[in-house]
Design a protein around this motif. Structure first.
Motif, mmCIF file in Angstrom:
data_model
loop_
_atom_site.group_PDB
_atom_site.id
_atom_site.type_symbol
_atom_site.label_atom_id
_atom_site.label_comp_id
_atom_site.label_asym_id
_atom_site.label_seq_id
_atom_site.Cartn_x
_atom_site.Cartn_y
_atom_site.Cartn_z
ATOM 1 N N UNK A 17 -15.217 -41.531 -42.987
ATOM 2 C CA UNK A 17 -14.598 -42.565 -42.154
ATOM 3 C C UNK A 17 -15.636 -43.524 -41.583
ATOM 4 N N UNK A 18 -15.235 -44.764 -41.429
ATOM 5 C CA UNK A 18 -16.117 -45.751 -40.817
ATOM 6 C C UNK A 18 -16.143 -45.525 -39.306
ATOM 7 N N UNK A 19 -17.095 -46.160 -38.649
ATOM 8 C CA UNK A 19 -17.166 -46.054 -37.185
ATOM 9 C C UNK A 19 -15.887 -46.587 -36.551
ATOM 10 N N UNK A 20 -15.297 -47.600 -37.161
ATOM 11 C CA UNK A 20 -14.054 -48.169 -36.629
ATOM 12 C C UNK A 20 -12.898 -47.176 -36.727
ATOM 13 N N UNK A 21 -12.997 -46.224 -37.638
ATOM 14 C CA UNK A 21 -11.946 -45.234 -37.820
ATOM 15 C C UNK A 21 -12.138 -43.989 -36.971
ATOM 16 N N UNK A 22 -13.104 -44.021 -36.076
ATOM 17 C CA UNK A 22 -13.412 -42.874 -35.221
ATOM 18 C C UNK A 22 -13.335 -43.306 -33.761
ATOM 19 N N UNK A 23 -13.053 -42.357 -32.865
ATOM 20 C CA UNK A 23 -13.035 -42.720 -31.446
ATOM 21 C C UNK A 23 -14.457 -42.991 -30.947
ATOM 22 N N UNK A 24 -14.582 -43.864 -29.961
ATOM 23 C CA UNK A 24 -15.895 -44.146 -29.382
ATOM 24 C C UNK A 24 -16.473 -42.897 -28.722
ATOM 25 N N UNK A 25 -15.599 -42.108 -28.090
ATOM 26 C CA UNK A 25 -16.015 -40.873 -27.438
ATOM 27 C C UNK A 25 -15.069 -39.756 -27.865
ATOM 28 N N UNK A 26 -15.629 -38.680 -28.385
ATOM 29 C CA UNK A 26 -14.821 -37.532 -28.794
ATOM 30 C C UNK A 26 -14.615 -36.640 -27.568
ATOM 31 N N UNK A 27 -13.359 -36.307 -27.330
ATOM 32 C CA UNK A 27 -13.029 -35.424 -26.212
ATOM 33 C C UNK A 27 -12.215 -34.252 -26.737
ATOM 34 N N UNK A 28 -12.145 -33.202 -25.965
ATOM 35 C CA UNK A 28 -11.328 -32.048 -26.335
ATOM 36 C C UNK A 28 -9.879 -32.423 -26.574
ATOM 37 N N UNK A 29 -9.257 -33.209 -25.662
ATOM 38 C CA UNK A 29 -7.874 -33.615 -25.892
ATOM 39 C C UNK A 29 -7.693 -34.440 -27.171
#
Length: 96
Positions: A17-29
């Motif tokens: 996945x590209x950076x645009x396809x990922x969240x800026x910050x990964x969280x447990x929720x």
């Protein structure tokens, strides 16, 4: 590795996945709410088209996590920076 191994690896890494396809910050929720992603769905469909079975989007997302296609270490995790460094240094197959 022979040429066919490199081709197979390049096929898989082409679905990173590209950076645009990922969240800026990964969280447990976020992780709990996303057992599959658009990228894992695309790779799942490509593998099924190639004749593989038992490769649903959730299984493929777990594969992508295990192989380092995505870094799902939550913010503040003690190994997140190390994982990001390793991902940045890794030369993806098929990209020169």
């Amino acid at each position: 590795m022979d040429e066919s191994d490199i081709e197979r690896a390049a096929f898989l890494w082409a679905h990173e996945p590209t950076a645009a396809g990922r969240p800026a910050f990964v969280t447990g929720p976020w992780l709990a709410a996303n057992p599959a992603t658009p990228a894992s769905t695309r790779l799942s469909k490509a593998l099924k088209k190639a004749g593989f079975s038992f490769v649903g989007p959730t299984t493929i997302y777990a594969f992508m996590q295990a192989m380092g296609f995505v870094d799902d270490q939550v913010e503040g995790c003690c190994v997140r920076a190390e994982c990001e460094e390793a991902r940045a240094a890794f030369q993806r197959p098929g990209r020169g």
